[in-house]
Scaffold this active site. Sequence first.
Site, PDB file in Angstrom:
ATOM      1  N   ILE A 127       1.308  39.309  16.685  1.00 45.41           N
ATOM      2  CA  ILE A 127       1.992  40.152  16.565  1.00 45.41           C
ATOM      3  C   ILE A 127       1.433  41.029  17.612  1.00 45.41           C
ATOM      4  O   ILE A 127       0.544  41.260  17.803  1.00 45.41           O
ATOM      5  CB  ILE A 127       2.805  40.792  15.317  1.00 45.41           C
ATOM      6  CG1 ILE A 127       3.635  42.582  16.073  1.00 45.41           C
ATOM      7  CG2 ILE A 127       1.262  41.415  15.379  1.00 45.41           C
ATOM      8  CD1 ILE A 127       4.246  42.443  14.041  1.00 45.41           C
ATOM      9  N   THR A 130       0.105  46.404  20.534  1.00 48.43           N
ATOM     10  CA  THR A 130      -0.916  46.841  21.340  1.00 48.43           C
ATOM     11  C   THR A 130      -0.892  46.670  22.332  1.00 48.43           C
ATOM     12  O   THR A 130      -0.687  45.605  22.674  1.00 48.43           O
ATOM     13  CB  THR A 130      -2.131  47.014  20.526  1.00 48.43           C
ATOM     14  OG1 THR A 130      -1.603  47.017  19.112  1.00 48.43           O
ATOM     15  CG2 THR A 130      -2.678  48.454  21.116  1.00 48.43           C
ATOM     16  N   GLU A 131      -1.041  47.973  23.050  1.00 50.46           N
ATOM     17  CA  GLU A 131      -1.208  48.087  24.465  1.00 50.46           C
ATOM     18  C   GLU A 131      -2.388  48.115  25.702  1.00 50.46           C
ATOM     19  O   GLU A 131      -3.041  49.147  24.548  1.00 50.46           O
ATOM     20  CB  GLU A 131      -0.536  48.155  25.375  1.00 50.46           C
ATOM     21  CG  GLU A 131       1.480  47.688  24.960  1.00 50.46           C
ATOM     22  CD  GLU A 131       2.267  48.160  26.101  1.00 50.46           C
ATOM     23  OE1 GLU A 131       2.283  48.409  27.057  1.00 50.46           O
ATOM     24  OE2 GLU A 131       3.610  47.745  25.745  1.00 50.46           O
ATOM     25  N   GLY A 135      -2.524  52.611  21.153  1.00 53.83           N
ATOM     26  CA  GLY A 135      -1.964  51.395  19.739  1.00 53.83           C
ATOM     27  C   GLY A 135      -0.612  53.202  19.784  1.00 53.83           C
ATOM     28  O   GLY A 135       0.384  52.079  18.093  1.00 53.83           O
ATOM     29  N   GLU A 246       3.391  45.774   5.922  1.00 52.85           N
ATOM     30  CA  GLU A 246       1.524  45.216   6.904  1.00 52.85           C
ATOM     31  C   GLU A 246       0.854  46.198   6.334  1.00 52.85           C
ATOM     32  O   GLU A 246      -0.326  45.857   5.913  1.00 52.85           O
ATOM     33  CB  GLU A 246       1.911  45.402   8.459  1.00 52.85           C
ATOM     34  CG  GLU A 246       0.173  45.722   8.770  1.00 52.85           C
ATOM     35  CD  GLU A 246       0.302  45.655  10.193  1.00 52.85           C
ATOM     36  OE1 GLU A 246       1.638  45.361  10.910  1.00 52.85           O
ATOM     37  OE2 GLU A 246      -1.016  44.968  10.835  1.00 52.85           O
TER      38      GLU A 246
HETATM   39  C1  LIG Z   1      -9.247  43.791  15.289  1.00 55.99           C
HETATM   40  C2  LIG Z   1      -8.114  44.360  15.750  1.00 55.99           C
HETATM   41  C3  LIG Z   1      -7.006  43.677  15.624  1.00 55.99           C
HETATM   42  C4  LIG Z   1      -6.503  44.041  16.135  1.00 55.99           C
HETATM   43  N1  LIG Z   1      -5.292  43.561  15.665  1.00 55.99           N
HETATM   44  C5  LIG Z   1      -3.733  43.881  15.912  1.00 55.99           C
HETATM   45  C6  LIG Z   1      -1.905  42.556  16.575  1.00 55.99           C
HETATM   46  O1  LIG Z   1      -2.612  41.468  15.605  1.00 55.99           O
HETATM   47  N2  LIG Z   1      -1.102  43.116  17.225  1.00 55.99           N
HETATM   48  C7  LIG Z   1      -1.368  44.353  17.791  1.00 55.99           C
HETATM   49  O2  LIG Z   1      -0.836  44.549  18.466  1.00 55.99           O
HETATM   50  N3  LIG Z   1      -2.369  45.087  17.402  1.00 55.99           N
HETATM   51  C8  LIG Z   1      -3.564  44.519  16.909  1.00 55.99           C
HETATM   52  N4  LIG Z   1      -4.640  45.747  16.374  1.00 55.99           N
HETATM   53  C9  LIG Z   1      -4.491  46.713  17.352  1.00 55.99           C
HETATM   54  C10 LIG Z   1      -4.346  48.226  16.172  1.00 55.99           C
HETATM   55  O3  LIG Z   1      -3.450  48.074  15.881  1.00 55.99           O
HETATM   56  C11 LIG Z   1      -4.898  49.567  17.402  1.00 55.99           C
HETATM   57  O4  LIG Z   1      -6.062  49.521  17.844  1.00 55.99           O
HETATM   58  C12 LIG Z   1      -4.837  50.591  16.893  1.00 55.99           C
HETATM   59  O5  LIG Z   1      -3.545  50.914  16.005  1.00 55.99           O
HETATM   60  C13 LIG Z   1      -4.788  51.857  17.368  1.00 55.99           C
HETATM   61  O6  LIG Z   1      -4.607  51.937  19.268  1.00 55.99           O
HETATM   62  P1  LIG Z   1      -6.172  52.065  19.901  1.00 55.99           P
HETATM   63  O7  LIG Z   1      -7.231  51.008  19.558  1.00 55.99           O
HETATM   64  O8  LIG Z   1      -5.329  52.044  21.274  1.00 55.99           O
HETATM   65  O9  LIG Z   1      -6.341  53.455  19.608  1.00 55.99           O
HETATM   66  P2  LIG Z   1      -6.112  54.874  20.341  1.00 55.99           P
HETATM   67  O10 LIG Z   1      -3.956  55.086  19.910  1.00 55.99           O
HETATM   68  O11 LIG Z   1      -6.371  55.265  21.810  1.00 55.99           O
HETATM   69  O12 LIG Z   1      -6.439  55.773  18.999  1.00 55.99           O
HETATM   70  C14 LIG Z   1      -7.724  56.634  19.795  1.00 55.99           C
HETATM   71  C15 LIG Z   1      -7.865  57.418  18.667  1.00 55.99           C
HETATM   72  O13 LIG Z   1      -7.590  58.927  18.644  1.00 55.99           O
HETATM   73  C16 LIG Z   1      -6.857  58.881  17.257  1.00 55.99           C
HETATM   74  N5  LIG Z   1      -5.539  59.325  17.470  1.00 55.99           N
HETATM   75  C17 LIG Z   1      -4.368  58.857  18.051  1.00 55.99           C
HETATM   76  N6  LIG Z   1      -3.102  59.219  17.875  1.00 55.99           N
HETATM   77  C18 LIG Z   1      -3.331  60.389  17.015  1.00 55.99           C
HETATM   78  C19 LIG Z   1      -2.769  61.575  17.267  1.00 55.99           C
HETATM   79  N7  LIG Z   1      -1.506  61.695  17.045  1.00 55.99           N
HETATM   80  N8  LIG Z   1      -3.789  62.465  16.293  1.00 55.99           N
HETATM   81  C20 LIG Z   1      -4.875  62.591  15.672  1.00 55.99           C
HETATM   82  N9  LIG Z   1      -5.402  61.290  16.292  1.00 55.99           N
HETATM   83  C21 LIG Z   1      -5.061  59.904  16.998  1.00 55.99           C
HETATM   84  C22 LIG Z   1      -6.946  57.433  16.637  1.00 55.99           C
HETATM   85  O14 LIG Z   1      -6.840  57.656  15.138  1.00 55.99           O
HETATM   86  C23 LIG Z   1      -8.434  57.019  16.785  1.00 55.99           C
HETATM   87  O15 LIG Z   1      -9.005  57.742  16.200  1.00 55.99           O
HETATM   88  C24 LIG Z   1      -5.635  45.274  16.571  1.00 55.99           C
HETATM   89  C25 LIG Z   1      -7.067  46.283  16.459  1.00 55.99           C
HETATM   90  C26 LIG Z   1      -8.092  45.686  15.996  1.00 55.99           C
HETATM   91  C27 LIG Z   1      -9.441  46.344  16.515  1.00 55.99           C
END
Ligand SMILES: Cc1cc2nc3c(=O)[nH]c(=O)nc-3n(C[C@H](O)[C@H](O)[C@H](O)COP(=O)(O)OP(=O)(O)OC[C@H]3O[C@@H](n4cnc5c(N)ncnc54)[C@H](O)[C@@H]3O)c2cc1C
Length: 381
Positions: A127, A130-131, A135, A246
Amino acid sequence: MHFEIPRTLYTEEHEIFRESIAKFLRDEVLPHYASWEDAGRTPPEIWLRAGEFGILGTSIPEQYGGMGGDFLYDAVVIEELGRYSVAAPAWDLHGYIIAPFLIQYGTEKQKTSWLPYMASGEHIAAIGLTEPGGGSDLKDLKTSAKLDGDGYVINGAKTFISNGHIANRILLATKTDPSLGKKGISLFWLDLNADGVSRGRNLRKIGNKAQDTAELFFDNVRVSTECRLGAENDGWRILMNGLVRERLVVAIRSIVIAEAAIDQTISYTKDRKTFGQTVFDFQNTKFKLAEMVADLEALRPFVDHCIELHLSGNVTPELAAKAKLTITELADRVLDECLQLHGGYGYMWDVPIARNWADARVHRIYAGTNEVMKHIISRSL
Ligand SMILES: Cc1cc2nc3c(=O)[nH]c(=O)nc-3n(C[C@H](O)[C@H](O)[C@H](O)COP(=O)(O)OP(=O)(O)OC[C@H]3O[C@@H](n4cnc5c(N)ncnc54)[C@H](O)[C@@H]3O)c2cc1C
């Protein structure tokens, strides 16, 4: 873990199914697990075996090649994967998170042509939400799908995609109308071997080492209209509905990993001697374990009740967020304390607590971070 309040969710049939899953994991997964961790991926053969065994299609209706069970069968597999520390293959993601999107929102033609391959393991699903740019703020995704003749042309990039290297299909979130924000999102079921798709590195992680995690790039990828899941611009509604499931899946897995960690730690500390007594005999150990057991016992009926509510479609986004937040925070705390009680052995990869501690850490991050869960909960206050 022993529960004072007996679990009442499952019938004898579920328990028989549980036994068969546990045996399958012991016989056909655990002996190969370390080599899959070294390879950073799971082989297609084990997916086909899981398909034969029925694991991939527990709740896919029989007419589409599945077992036709309800979510309780999915939950049994999720619990056994957690209990046996099997973080990969991501059968729960494939069968219990992605397949339900197709079951719920696919047309009859889409279901007939897609689901049997999901149930058999011939297609491995990913799926893509995330970009690289972010994410958490899902509505801001940039991958575009532009209508062109009888199909769409997709451009963009995704990252952290579980199964991204071994998968041949992806449920991809795109923007079909960027001017509409979240109301301009559409979903596609895309062939990952199509022209214009490329896969980047297999990302190196601190846990889930047998699970491949990919960057994916889409460069003028053509996809027919028939591969759009749901109506154009209806992707956000579909995603929000699926994310409830999920988050529940993550909670179910987390609590069982924590319960297993308690059993492992009781057993280890009763065996390990220091200062002329077992580690278990220290009051510190007993108090830590008592606190953790009390917390887990209190939350187990909550999780079971959420599972029950999900069977009748009554888990709200807020409840799923509460379950994911509370359980994954508790599980992380339990795993950390249990690792500490193992001393240096707790830091060794081959000791289950070490692997569980590293594997489960991501539960606070994916499926929406726990900070995002707090936003969802607070919206309703
Ligand atoms: C092992 C692994 C498997 C994954 N598998 C998938 C997959 O199969 N498909 C997919 O699409 N994605 C996948 N992901 C991605 C995952 O869903 C994202 O990493 C997650 O949603 C966070 O997005 P980000 O990494 O861009 O963090 P960011 O959005 O950059 O967030 C960084 C920090 O800021 C905080 N933050 C962000 N917004 C706010 C807010 N409004 N208020 C307070 N704090 C905030 C977050 O909580 C986090 O602590 C996977 C990630 C990992 C590590």
